[in-house]
Design a protein around this motif. Structure first.
Motif, PDB file in Angstrom:
ATOM      1  N   PHE A  63      31.919  46.832  41.605  1.00  6.70           N
ATOM      2  CA  PHE A  63      31.689  48.152  42.188  1.00  6.70           C
ATOM      3  C   PHE A  63      32.749  48.475  43.238  1.00  6.70           C
ATOM      4  O   PHE A  63      33.285  49.582  43.278  1.00  6.70           O
ATOM      5  CB  PHE A  63      30.287  48.216  42.803  1.00  6.70           C
ATOM      6  CG  PHE A  63      29.928  49.553  43.350  1.00  6.70           C
ATOM      7  CD1 PHE A  63      29.746  50.637  42.499  1.00  6.70           C
ATOM      8  CD2 PHE A  63      29.777  49.742  44.704  1.00  6.70           C
ATOM      9  CE1 PHE A  63      29.417  51.879  43.000  1.00  6.70           C
ATOM     10  CE2 PHE A  63      29.451  50.983  45.210  1.00  6.70           C
ATOM     11  CZ  PHE A  63      29.272  52.055  44.354  1.00  6.70           C
ATOM     12  N   ILE A  64      33.096  47.491  44.062  1.00  2.00           N
ATOM     13  CA  ILE A  64      34.128  47.694  45.087  1.00  2.00           C
ATOM     14  C   ILE A  64      35.481  47.974  44.439  1.00  2.00           C
ATOM     15  O   ILE A  64      36.206  48.878  44.860  1.00  2.00           O
ATOM     16  CB  ILE A  64      34.192  46.488  46.036  1.00  2.00           C
ATOM     17  CG1 ILE A  64      32.925  46.467  46.908  1.00  2.00           C
ATOM     18  CG2 ILE A  64      35.433  46.542  46.916  1.00  2.00           C
ATOM     19  CD1 ILE A  64      32.780  45.204  47.735  1.00  2.00           C
ATOM     20  N   SER A  65      35.816  47.224  43.406  1.00  2.00           N
ATOM     21  CA  SER A  65      37.099  47.470  42.737  1.00  2.00           C
ATOM     22  C   SER A  65      37.109  48.845  42.058  1.00  2.00           C
ATOM     23  O   SER A  65      38.131  49.525  42.020  1.00  2.00           O
ATOM     24  CB  SER A  65      37.402  46.376  41.719  1.00  2.00           C
ATOM     25  OG  SER A  65      36.481  46.406  40.660  1.00  2.00           O
ATOM     26  N   PHE A  66      35.965  49.273  41.533  1.00  2.00           N
ATOM     27  CA  PHE A  66      35.860  50.607  40.952  1.00  2.00           C
ATOM     28  C   PHE A  66      36.102  51.681  42.001  1.00  2.00           C
ATOM     29  O   PHE A  66      36.819  52.654  41.774  1.00  2.00           O
ATOM     30  CB  PHE A  66      34.484  50.784  40.312  1.00  2.00           C
ATOM     31  CG  PHE A  66      34.216  52.159  39.794  1.00  2.00           C
ATOM     32  CD1 PHE A  66      34.842  52.629  38.662  1.00  2.00           C
ATOM     33  CD2 PHE A  66      33.346  52.999  40.467  1.00  2.00           C
ATOM     34  CE1 PHE A  66      34.586  53.894  38.180  1.00  2.00           C
ATOM     35  CE2 PHE A  66      33.095  54.270  40.011  1.00  2.00           C
ATOM     36  CZ  PHE A  66      33.720  54.730  38.865  1.00  2.00           C
ATOM     37  N   LEU A  67      35.526  51.502  43.191  1.00  2.00           N
ATOM     38  CA  LEU A  67      35.738  52.459  44.280  1.00  2.00           C
ATOM     39  C   LEU A  67      37.187  52.494  44.731  1.00  2.00           C
ATOM     40  O   LEU A  67      37.717  53.565  45.030  1.00  2.00           O
ATOM     41  CB  LEU A  67      34.821  52.120  45.458  1.00  2.00           C
ATOM     42  CG  LEU A  67      33.323  52.354  45.229  1.00  2.00           C
ATOM     43  CD1 LEU A  67      32.524  51.869  46.424  1.00  2.00           C
ATOM     44  CD2 LEU A  67      33.048  53.802  44.938  1.00  2.00           C
ATOM     45  N   HIS A  68      37.850  51.345  44.752  1.00  2.70           N
ATOM     46  CA  HIS A  68      39.272  51.305  45.113  1.00  2.70           C
ATOM     47  C   HIS A  68      40.115  52.063  44.095  1.00  2.70           C
ATOM     48  O   HIS A  68      41.064  52.758  44.456  1.00  2.70           O
ATOM     49  CB  HIS A  68      39.762  49.878  45.232  1.00  2.70           C
ATOM     50  CG  HIS A  68      39.340  49.195  46.483  1.00  2.70           C
ATOM     51  ND1 HIS A  68      39.726  49.620  47.731  1.00  2.70           N
ATOM     52  CD2 HIS A  68      38.556  48.117  46.696  1.00  2.70           C
ATOM     53  CE1 HIS A  68      39.219  48.830  48.654  1.00  2.70           C
ATOM     54  NE2 HIS A  68      38.480  47.897  48.044  1.00  2.70           N
TER      55      HIS A  68
END
Length: 72
Positions: A63-68
């Protein structure tokens, strides 16, 4: 140190693997054991690669990598 040792059984013509604690470097490529099985490949494995990451942590990281990616 843990090692992943890949063996070849010429009698049944099949490959298999074992995790071993190889402190004394007993196994090497070409080593033949008492059952006539041959070591094909040896891979050093660290505990971090064997230890499983909880599913929750995987989801959070994705999820964090998607937001980045959205920021770019």
């Amino acid at each position: 140190m843990k090692k992943l040792v890949i063996w070849y059984n010429p009698n049944k013509r099949m490959y298999y693997y074992r995790y071993v604690n190889d402190i004394f470097n007993k196994y090497y490529v070409g080593y033949i054991n008492q059952y006539n099985h041959v070591v094909i490949l040896i891979i050093d494995v660290y505990i971090e690669l064997i230890r499983k990451v909880p599913y929750r942590n995987k989801v959070i990281k994705r999820f964090i990598s998607f937001l980045h990616r959205l920021e770019k």
